[in-house]
Structure formats: structure tokens, C-alpha cells
Write a protein that holds these residues in place. Sequence first.
Motif, short mmCIF file in Angstrom:
data_model
loop_
_atom_site.label_atom_id
_atom_site.label_comp_id
_atom_site.label_asym_id
_atom_site.label_seq_id
_atom_site.Cartn_x
_atom_site.Cartn_y
_atom_site.Cartn_z
N LYS A 107 -1.86 2.63 -3.38
CA LYS A 107 -3.23 2.12 -3.55
C LYS A 107 -4.00 2.21 -2.23
N ASN A 108 -5.32 2.16 -2.35
CA ASN A 108 -6.20 2.10 -1.19
C ASN A 108 -5.88 0.85 -0.37
N LEU A 109 -5.90 0.97 0.95
CA LEU A 109 -5.60 -0.17 1.82
C LEU A 109 -6.51 -1.36 1.54
N ILE A 133 -5.86 -3.63 -1.68
CA ILE A 133 -4.85 -4.69 -1.56
C ILE A 133 -5.16 -5.63 -0.41
N VAL A 149 0.85 -1.20 0.00
CA VAL A 149 0.00 0.00 0.00
C VAL A 149 0.88 1.24 0.00
N ASN A 208 -11.52 4.75 2.50
CA ASN A 208 -10.09 4.95 2.28
C ASN A 208 -9.37 5.01 3.63
#
Length: 445
Positions: free
Chosen positions: A134-136, A139, A129, A203
Motif C-alpha cells: 500500500k501507499n505509505l 497507512i 506498507v 506516493n
Amino acid sequence: MPLLVVALSVVALLFLMTRLKLNGFIALLLVAVAVAVVQGIALEEIPEVLADGVGGQIGDTMLVVGLGAMVGRVMGDSGAAQRIAMRMADRFGDRWVQVAMVVTAMLIGVTMFYEVAFVIIVPVAFTLVRMTGKNLLWIGLPMSIALSTMHSFLPPHPGPTAVAAMFDASIGKTLFYGLFIAVPAGAFVALLWPRLAFVRKMNPSIPTGLVSDRSFTDEEMPGMGWALSVALFPVVLIAGASVAEMAAGEHAPGMAFVAFVGSAPIALLLTLVLAVWAFGPRIGRPLGEVAASCNDAAKAMAMILLVIGAGGAFKNVLVEGGIADYIKDLTDGWSISPILLAWLIAAILRIALGSATVAVTTAAGIAVPLVAGSGIHPELMVLAVSCGSIAFSHVNDPGFWMFKEYFNLSVLDAIKARTTYTTVLAVLGLGGVFALQAALDALGV
């Protein structure tokens, strides 16, 4: 009506945590006490019921989560987690990083408990992340969904294994049949859920203290061989013990030692010792630095463990209040397909109690007499019960709180993400069981 008590307790818990912003640990204990009083548990017994619930849950969880968090933090502070994350990102690219997480989670999750596999893989997810931006949940959610599927559907995990014994089903056949359901269903939901609009709106940030914020240069990071060896060491120990037990039997010579080394707490303790040496004195880092990493991980885990323990207290109050017996009596006269009945009972118990173990064993106890003469394969009954027990994970499930805290979600967002995906997995699992029954009947198996 006991089910009304459950519903009202969930509403009360949501009110305390979302409107009054009360800490999850306090809110869970307050609601647990209220439910105990309403359910008629003697006042002098309530403290013991709460303590037993907390103790049972923490006893099962603290060593695994605590040691796993320390291993993860030691790997993160040494750059080992970043090394693995970089290699995954290089090999799969940003576009396929979710597929990488699903494949990794499924391979590790076949033999490892959800909690154990989660704490081993999540440092890599956190590092990915940070690296990719990227958004937690983009992933981390695929990883959690894949692990939930493996843990809930398949032996040698405790629920399916216990139910297999009750139905006199073959563990090997149950695992073989279950893979045909778990892999496609788990992969489908894991890759779909992060793309849903209500999930994409979330998010969350990475919880403080569980991963290093430092970015390492290539020269500072340990080699891929050492990083991967430490990460896979507990997998080899735990999976190896499970395979050895299935192949040789639990009473074979030397199995006592194998089972000891392959138990989750001992495997993780040995992994921590290996990590401390491999990412400490071996590369010239003082032991004091490595010990500080372990201390930081312990501090970060304190509130998570308190909330998980309080979730266990809430669950135990519901169990001691006799709700499982009420549901068993309620469903005794239902005349429907044994597969559907077993799934429904497990799902209802899961909603009411939060305990997958209680759900599968109670549902199996009711459904066992229905298998004789029905022509239904006992292995499919095991899968039906196991699939039902994953449904509707919510605030009375300690695993829900682990998911919420690690992904730093509000209660409502955790319900939106986890309760929905576990329910869809359960429904897809039921459909898969019916499809397998039809296929086996068509083949005359």
C-alpha cells in the motif's frame, strides 16, 4: 506589520526549498536570521536566539526521537515489527488496516506525546506498507492524524493540562468531554484524508535506514508475546505514570519514582534495554548485531533531528521578535463569543509562531477574564483553546518537519497533507465545543 513578516518568511522558505532545492536545515536557519534582523533583534543576540531555539527543540525531541528510532530499528531487524504487522494484517485484513492504525494510535495517543507515540508505532506502519504494497500515506497518515488529535485536544498532554490550570477546569471533566470531540473528529479525518485525490497522488517511499528491508520467515521472527510486550512496555510506563498522578496526586509517596520511570526518555531507554536483550542474547543474536541496528537508526535520524532543530530556531526567532505580544494587543478589543475568541487567538498564534504551547497559553491568558459570569464551562474553554492550537501546522512548526521527514515528502506535499488536516481538525473541534455547550445547557448541567 509582524504578520506580514511571518507571511513573507514562509514564502521565502518555500522558495529556497522548492525552487532552489536548498536543504531544509540550511533554509530554515537562513530565513530565521533574516526574520531576526527584520524584527529588530540585536545582531549580537541573534546567535544566542538561534541556539536557544535549536537547543530547546532538540532538548525536548532528541532523546525521544533517537531512542524511539533505535527501539523501532531493533524490532525491525529482529522481525518483531513484522510479527506485529502480520498479526494486524491477519486480524483486520487489507480492507481494515487503516481502522487498525487509527484504533492503535488513539489508544496509545491518549496519554503519550505525539512524538513518542509516533516513533513507537511508525515501524509497524512501515512494515505494513512493505507487506501489503500500500501507499505509505494510506497507512501512515491515519496514524499521524489520530495521534495529532489525541495530543492536541486532550489532557494529560501539556497544552490542555496547562490551560486547564489557568481556567481552573477539572482535568477529568476536560478529558471526558474532549473524548466526545476527539474520537469522532479524529477518526473521520483519519479515514477520509488518505482517500482525497490530492493525497492519493502522493506516493512517497519509506526513508532509508529507519526500517529493515529484510523479509523474515515465521521461524525467524520472535513470538507475538515478546514483540507486543516490548512495543507496549513504554506505553504502560508512561500511561501508568499519568494515571497514577491523576489518581494519587504528584506529591503522593513514591510518585517521584513513578514519574521518573514514566517520563518519556527514561521509559524509552528502559524499553531499548529490554529490546536489546529480548531480541539479542535471548534469541541467540550477538550484541554486535543489535548495536549495529542502533547505529543505523542513529545515522538515519541525524538529518531529521537537524531539520527539527532548525525549525525550533525559526520558531524562537518569531517568539523573541514579539509577534505573540502584537497579536495579544490586536485581539484585546474583540467582542465575540469567548469560545470563538479563544479559538481564534490560539489559531492566529499557531499560524504566526508554530508553537502550540505559546498559542494555548497566550490565548488562555486573554480569554480567562471572559469566562467569569459567561455561563461557559471552563472545561469547554480549555477544549476551544486546545482545538485552535492545532490549526494550520506549517513550516514554522517543528512537528511539521518531523512529519515531512518521516513520510519522505516534499515541502509542498507536506503542506497539502498536514496543514490541511490540522486545520480541518481545528474547525471540527470548534464545532464540537459549541455542540457540547448547547447539549450541556439543554441538560442544565
